[in-house]
Design an enzyme around this catalytic site. Structure first.
Site, PDB file in Angstrom:
ATOM      1  N   PRO A 133       0.772  -1.243   0.000  1.00 31.11           N
ATOM      2  CA  PRO A 133       0.000   0.000   0.000  1.00 31.11           C
ATOM      3  C   PRO A 133       0.807   1.299   0.000  1.00 31.11           C
ATOM      4  O   PRO A 133       0.811   2.052   0.968  1.00 31.11           O
ATOM      5  CB  PRO A 133      -0.849  -0.138   1.262  1.00 31.11           C
ATOM      6  CG  PRO A 133       0.005  -0.955   2.179  1.00 31.11           C
ATOM      7  CD  PRO A 133       0.715  -1.930   1.288  1.00 31.11           C
ATOM      8  N   CYS A 134       1.447   1.594  -1.113  1.00 27.38           N
ATOM      9  CA  CYS A 134       2.197   2.842  -1.225  1.00 27.38           C
ATOM     10  C   CYS A 134       1.272   4.063  -1.207  1.00 27.38           C
ATOM     11  O   CYS A 134       1.720   5.172  -0.911  1.00 27.38           O
ATOM     12  CB  CYS A 134       3.080   2.838  -2.466  1.00 27.38           C
ATOM     13  SG  CYS A 134       2.237   2.421  -3.998  1.00 27.38           S
TER      14      CYS A 134
END
Length: 177
Positions: A133-134
């Site tokens: 989850p950047c």
């Protein structure tokens, strides 16, 4: 050999890639250069792991917080992989700053400081968006900095996860208070 499939989502068409065992990429429609990054031939062919990813994405886009129960295999430098590992620890509905990630890496390496800019480069090169989850990484002041899929997609993903965002960073078309 790499295999790919497309998934229609609320943030556009996603392309997912696998080596047949691990997920190796999850790309937005504006990231059409992904095949060069894989350094391998990519063919559209159904693989068993794709059904697991479809199910995960279905639940995620319904606002659930599903557990990733299939293997991920992002490929990059040791530093980038270290950053991506930290990204996987950011809980759904929360964010972390580039500086906080830099501090974590500095502690692991026994250093006083690590460059938040270097962390930004690693975050930006994440090959498995959403699953790693950047989109949960923000600027020091909470600002929604760059995102490979586009800021509009980052905002939508954070809204799906019900992340509290300052009014300044909300899109003008948002209906949330």
């Amino acid at each position: 050999m790499q295999y790919k499939m497309n998934y229609s989502s609320p943030v556009g068409v996603l392309t997912i890639t696998t080596d047949g065992t691990h997920i190796t990429g999850l790309w937005f429609d504006n990231q059409s250069d992904y095949e060069r990054k894989l350094n391998d031939k990519v063919v559209a062919q159904e693989q068993p792991i794709f059904q697991q990813v479809r199910t995960w994405l279905d639940h995620y886009f319904q606002g659930d917080n599903p557990t990733i129960d299939f293997p991920l295999k992002p490929t990059g430098t040791a530093f980038r992989e270290q950053v991506w590992e930290i990204l996987t620890t950011i809980p759904s509905g929360e964010t972390m700053t580039y500086g906080e990630i830099a501090d974590k890496i500095a502690r692991v390496k026994g250093k006083d400081k690590m460059s938040a800019q270097a962390v930004g480069g690693a975050v930006g090169s994440n090959p498995i968006s959403i699953l790693i989850p950047c989109h949960r990484v923000v600027g020091a002041d909470g600002s929604l900095t760059g995102y490979g899929g586009g800021i509009d997609k980052k905002i939508k993903l954070l809204e799906i996860e019900t992340v509290e965002m300052a009014p300044l960073y909300r899109p003008k078309h948002s209906t949330k208070p």
